[in-house]
Design a protein around this motif. Structure first.
Motif, PDB file in Angstrom:
ATOM      1  N   GLU A  20       0.813  -1.211   0.000  1.00  0.00           N
ATOM      2  CA  GLU A  20       0.000   0.000   0.000  1.00  0.00           C
ATOM      3  C   GLU A  20       0.852   1.269   0.000  1.00  0.00           C
ATOM      4  O   GLU A  20       0.313   2.366  -0.096  1.00  0.00           O
ATOM      5  CB  GLU A  20      -0.925   0.002   1.215  1.00  0.00           C
ATOM      6  N   MET A  21       2.174   1.108   0.090  1.00  0.00           N
ATOM      7  CA  MET A  21       3.056   2.274  -0.005  1.00  0.00           C
ATOM      8  C   MET A  21       3.154   2.696  -1.469  1.00  0.00           C
ATOM      9  O   MET A  21       3.533   1.890  -2.324  1.00  0.00           O
ATOM     10  CB  MET A  21       4.447   1.936   0.527  1.00  0.00           C
ATOM     11  N   PRO A  22       2.804   3.935  -1.811  1.00  0.00           N
ATOM     12  CA  PRO A  22       2.833   4.369  -3.219  1.00  0.00           C
ATOM     13  C   PRO A  22       4.195   4.208  -3.868  1.00  0.00           C
ATOM     14  O   PRO A  22       4.285   3.979  -5.072  1.00  0.00           O
ATOM     15  CB  PRO A  22       2.421   5.839  -3.137  1.00  0.00           C
ATOM     16  N   THR A  23       5.267   4.321  -3.100  1.00  0.00           N
ATOM     17  CA  THR A  23       6.605   4.201  -3.684  1.00  0.00           C
ATOM     18  C   THR A  23       6.964   2.756  -4.019  1.00  0.00           C
ATOM     19  O   THR A  23       7.928   2.509  -4.745  1.00  0.00           O
ATOM     20  CB  THR A  23       7.658   4.753  -2.712  1.00  0.00           C
ATOM     21  N   VAL A  24       6.202   1.796  -3.505  1.00  0.00           N
ATOM     22  CA  VAL A  24       6.486   0.374  -3.740  1.00  0.00           C
ATOM     23  C   VAL A  24       5.462  -0.246  -4.681  1.00  0.00           C
ATOM     24  O   VAL A  24       5.796  -0.806  -5.719  1.00  0.00           O
ATOM     25  CB  VAL A  24       6.521  -0.406  -2.408  1.00  0.00           C
ATOM     26  N   GLY A  25       4.192  -0.138  -4.326  1.00  0.00           N
ATOM     27  CA  GLY A  25       3.144  -0.718  -5.156  1.00  0.00           C
ATOM     28  C   GLY A  25       2.985  -2.215  -4.942  1.00  0.00           C
ATOM     29  O   GLY A  25       3.700  -2.832  -4.144  1.00  0.00           O
ATOM     30  N   SER A  36      -2.095  -0.648  -8.338  1.00  0.00           N
ATOM     31  CA  SER A  36      -2.307   0.342  -7.293  1.00  0.00           C
ATOM     32  C   SER A  36      -2.382   1.739  -7.899  1.00  0.00           C
ATOM     33  O   SER A  36      -1.424   2.222  -8.509  1.00  0.00           O
ATOM     34  CB  SER A  36      -1.165   0.287  -6.275  1.00  0.00           C
ATOM     35  N   ALA A  37      -3.525   2.398  -7.738  1.00  0.00           N
ATOM     36  CA  ALA A  37      -3.695   3.739  -8.288  1.00  0.00           C
ATOM     37  C   ALA A  37      -2.686   4.706  -7.678  1.00  0.00           C
ATOM     38  O   ALA A  37      -2.152   5.584  -8.372  1.00  0.00           O
ATOM     39  CB  ALA A  37      -5.116   4.229  -8.035  1.00  0.00           C
ATOM     40  N   ALA A  38      -2.399   4.565  -6.391  1.00  0.00           N
ATOM     41  CA  ALA A  38      -1.453   5.459  -5.737  1.00  0.00           C
ATOM     42  C   ALA A  38      -0.064   5.340  -6.346  1.00  0.00           C
ATOM     43  O   ALA A  38       0.629   6.342  -6.556  1.00  0.00           O
ATOM     44  CB  ALA A  38      -1.402   5.150  -4.239  1.00  0.00           C
ATOM     45  N   ASN A  39       0.352   4.110  -6.677  1.00  0.00           N
ATOM     46  CA  ASN A  39       1.672   3.910  -7.275  1.00  0.00           C
ATOM     47  C   ASN A  39       1.715   4.416  -8.710  1.00  0.00           C
ATOM     48  O   ASN A  39       2.702   5.021  -9.143  1.00  0.00           O
ATOM     49  CB  ASN A  39       2.047   2.434  -7.234  1.00  0.00           C
ATOM     50  N   ILE A  40       0.644   4.188  -9.465  1.00  0.00           N
ATOM     51  CA  ILE A  40       0.591   4.650 -10.855  1.00  0.00           C
ATOM     52  C   ILE A  40       0.687   6.174 -10.908  1.00  0.00           C
ATOM     53  O   ILE A  40       1.444   6.736 -11.718  1.00  0.00           O
ATOM     54  CB  ILE A  40      -0.706   4.166 -11.529  1.00  0.00           C
ATOM     55  N   LEU A  41      -0.037   6.863 -10.047  1.00  0.00           N
ATOM     56  CA  LEU A  41       0.000   8.326 -10.035  1.00  0.00           C
ATOM     57  C   LEU A  41       1.323   8.849  -9.463  1.00  0.00           C
ATOM     58  O   LEU A  41       1.810   9.900  -9.886  1.00  0.00           O
ATOM     59  CB  LEU A  41      -1.178   8.862  -9.226  1.00  0.00           C
TER      60      LEU A  41
END
Length: 565
Positions: free
Chosen positions: A183-188, A304-309
Motif C-alpha cells: 500500500e506504499m505508493p513508492t512500492v506498489g 495500485s492507483a497510488a503507485n501509478i500516479l
C-alpha cells in the motif's frame, strides 16, 4: 495495445531501462498535452484540461525544453485568474510552496485500472487466483510425505507435522509486512508480488535438497513467509480494478481457489509421495510456481492507483524540471513521521484487539481454518487406518470437499448477483446486508463435524463420512466470503491491514491445530474428538445473527469503522 499490456509489468520495466525509455512509452510521453489534463482550473488541485491548450516548445520526442515551457506558464496564468475570480480558493501547500496535484487524465484515463479492458482484468484475476491456488497447494501437498520424511530423517510424528505448521505460520506472518508495504505508493503491489514469489520459488531448492530436519523446517518457514502476499493482497488487487459491487464476485472466486489448493495438494501429493517420496512433493510445487512466476514477469502490471500516479508525477518532474508536481500520496506522506510509518506496520495487530467486530470475526474464521487443517491429520486416521486406503486413495477423499464447493460456489455467486449488487446502489445499503449467507455457514460447520465424526465407523460405508466432510465447504464459502466482504466494507480505510490481521489469526490456528489433532482423535476417538470441535462451533452460532441485527450500532461506537451508512 502491446505496449499497454506489457509496459507496467516487470518485463516492461526491464525493457524501458535497457532501452533508456525509448520503448513502451506512457501516454504522457507520447502526447505532452496530456500533462495538463490532471489539473483543475484552480491552483489548489487542478484536475481538468483547458480546451485548446497545447505545448509548442517541446523537443522532437515531445518533452518540454526548459522550466518556462507553456505548460508551466499556463499553470501560472491559471493561478492568477483563479486568484482574481476566487479569492477563497484552497491551496495545497507543501514545504511552503504550491503543489500541482497529479491525477487521472479524465474519467476514461486508460492507465486507470478501473478502465482497463475486461480481458486484461480477467488475465490479472486469473494470475491472482493461480498464485492463491499454487501457494495453498504447497502447504498441503507435503502432508502425504510426512511418513517418508519421518523414515528418512528419523523424525517423530509431531516434528514431521511441523513441516505443515511452520509453513502455515510463515504465511500468516508474511502479510503483516507485505500487505502494508504493497500500500506504499513508492512500492506498489507488482514489485511485492513478483520478487517475493520469485524468492518463494528459489527457496524451494534448499527445501527439497534438505539434508536434515532442522534445515527442512527452517526453509519451510521461510518459503511460507515469502510466498504469502497473494493470500492477503489479492483481494486488494481485485478492488483496484473492480467496483465494490463487482469485487464480491472476485473475492468469492479468488477464495474458492484458496480452497482448491489445499484440496488438490493431498491428491497430487498422495500419489507423488507414494511413488517418489517426500522430495518430489516439493519439486511438483517448484515446477508449478516457476511457471506462475514467469507469467507474473510478463503479464502482471501494477494495479495500485497510488503507485501509478506517484510514478506519473515522477515523470512530470523529470520532464519539466518542476518539483511542484506531486501525487496526492506524496503530499500525504510529507506529513508522516517515522512513528506514523511504524504505526501503519503495526496497525493489523492493533485493529484485531481494539475492534470487537474484527476480533470476533477473525476468531470465527480462524476456527474454520483450524478445522480445515485438522482434516489433513484426521483423514489418514479414518481412511488409512480404519478403511485401509493407500496414500493415493487417501488424497482422493478430499474430493468430497471439492464437490461441496462446486455445489455451493455457484449458488453463492447467484446470491451475490441478486442479493448484493442491486443493494449497493440503494441509499439504505448497510454493510450488514452481506451477512445473511453466514446463517447457513454457521450451521453447516457443526453439522459437518458431527456427521463426519460419528459416521466414521468400520461398519459404515466410507462414502458417508466423505459426504459429511463436503458440508465443510458450505461453511467455508458462506462464512469466509461474506465475512471478508463485510470487514472490507466496514473498514474501507484499513482493508489491507484488516485482511492481513485476519490471515495471521487464521494461519495461527492452522499451524496449531494439526499439532494436537492426532493426539486428540487417538485419545478421545474420531466421534468425540469431532464433537468437541463441533461444540466449539456451536458456541459461535449466534455471532452472525448478533452482527446482522446490532452490527450498525457496534460500528458506530468505533472510531475506525465506517459510520456513514
Amino acid at each position: 495495445m502491446t505496449s499497454q499490456l506489457f509496459r507496467d509489468t516487470q518485463f516492461g520495466h526491464l525493457v524501458r531501462i535497457l532501452s533508456r525509455n525509448t520503448l513502451f512509452h506512457y501516454p504522457d510521453e507520447i502526447d505532452p498535452s496530456l500533462w495538463q489534463k490532471p489539473l483543475l482550473p484552480d491552483v489548489a488541485s487542478p484536475r481538468q484540461a483547458e480546451p485548446g491548450v497545447r505545448n509548442d516548445s517541446s523537443d522532437t520526442k515531445g518533452r518540454p525544453n526548459n522550466l518556462t515551457d507553456p505548460i508551466t506558464k499556463n499553470l501560472d496564468k491559471r493561478r492568477q485568474v483563479n486568484q482574481q475570480h476566487r479569492s477563497n480558493a484552497d491551496h495545497v501547500v507543501e514545504d511552503g510552496i504550491d503543489v500541482y496535484l497529479v491525477d487521472w487524465y479524465g474519467p476514461d484515463d486508460p492507465e486507470n485500472p478501473r478502465n482497463w479492458p475486461s480481458s486484461r482484468k480477467l488475465l490479472i484475476g486469473f494470475q491472482i487466483c493461480l498464485l492463491n491456488f499454487a501457494f495453498y497447494m504447497a502447504s498441503s501437498i507435503y502432508v502425504p510425505g510426512e511418513a517418508s520424511i519421518m523414515q528418512e530423517f528419523g523424525a517423530s510424528e509431531i516434528v514431521a507435522t511441523l513441516g505443515l505448521s511452520l509453513f502455515t505460520l510463515g504465511y500468516g506472518c508474511g502479510p503483516m509486512l507485505w500487505s502494508p508495504m504493497s500500500e506504499m505508493p513508492t512500492v506498489g503491489r507488482n514489485d511485492v508480488y513478483f520478487w517475493t514469489f520469485l524468492a518463494f520459488v528459489l527457496l524451494q531448492l534448499p527445501t527439497g535438497f534438505a539434508v536434515n530436519m532442522p534445515m527442512f523446517l527452517v526453509f519451510r518457514l521461510l518459503t511460507g513467509f515469502c510466498g504469502s502476499p497473494a493470500l492477503a493482497t489479492g483481494g486488494a488487487t481485485l478492488a483496484d480494478m473492480y467496483s465494490p459491487a463487482r469485487v464480491a464476485y472476485g473475492i468469492c472466486i479468488w477464495g474458492s481457489f484458496g480452497i482448491l489448493g489445499p484440496v488438490f495438494g493431498p491428491i497430487l501429493g498422495g500419489f507423488t509421495a507414494a511413488a517418489k517420496g517426500w522430495r518430489w512433493t516439493i519439486w511438483v510445487v517448484t515446477w508449478l510456481c516457476a511457471g506462475a512466476a514467469v507469467m507474473l514477469f510478463f503479464c502482471m502490471p501494477e494495479t495500485s492507483a497510488a503507485n501509478i500516479l506517484y510514478r506519473r508525477a515522477k515523470r512530470l518532474r523529470r520532464a519539466t524540471g518542476d518539483e511542484r508536481w506531486r501525487s496526492q500520496s506524496e503530499v500525504d506522506a510529507a506529513q508522516h513521521t517515522t512513528a506514523d510509518h511504524l504505526s501503519v506496520l503495526g496497525r493489523a495487530c492493533t485493529l484485531i484487539f481494539s475492534e470487537p467486530i474484527v476480533f470476533l470475526w477473525d476468531l470465527y474464521t480462524a476456527l474454520l481454518y483450524g478445522v480445515f487443517f485438522v482434516w489433513f491429520e484426521s483423514f489418514p486416521l479414518v481412511f488409512g487406518d480404519m478403511y485401509g486406503f493407500n496414500l493415493g486413495q487417501q488424497g482422493l477423499v478430499f474430493l468430497g470437499i471439492l464437490v461441496g464447493g462446486l455445489v455451493t460456489v455457484p449458488l453463492f455467486l447467484l446470491w451475490v448477483n441478486r442479493g448484493i449488487i442491486p443493494r449497493f446502489a440503494s441509499p439504505t445499503f448497510k454493510p450488514e446486508m452481506v451477512l445473511p449467507p453466514t446463517f447457513f455457514g454457521s450451521a453447516a460447520l457443526p453439522v459437518c463435524l458431527f456427521w463426519y465424526g460419528w459416521s466414521a465407523r468400520p461398519h459404515v460405508h466410507w462414502m458417508v463420512p466423505i459426504v459429511g466432510s463436503g458440508f465443510f465447504t458450505v461453511g467455508v464459502v458462506t462464512l469466509f466470503n461474506p465475512v471478508l466482504h463485510y470487514l472490507g466494507i466496514a473498514y474501507p480505510a484499513y482493508a489491507a491491514s484488516i485482511f492481513a490481521g485476519n490471515a495471521l489469526f487464521r494461519a495461527s490456528f492452522g499451524a496449531i491445530f494439526p499439532l494436537f489433532a492426532r493426539q486428540l482423535f487417538r485419545t478421545l476417538g474420531i466421534g468425540p474428538g469431532n464433537s468437541l470441535l463441533g461444540g466449539i462451533a456451536v458456541c459461535f452460532l449466534p455471532l452472525p445473527y448478533i452482527f446482522s441485527k446490532y452490527g450498525e450500532r457496534i460500528r458506530h461506537l468505533s472510531k475506525n469503522a465506517r459510520q456513514d451508512v
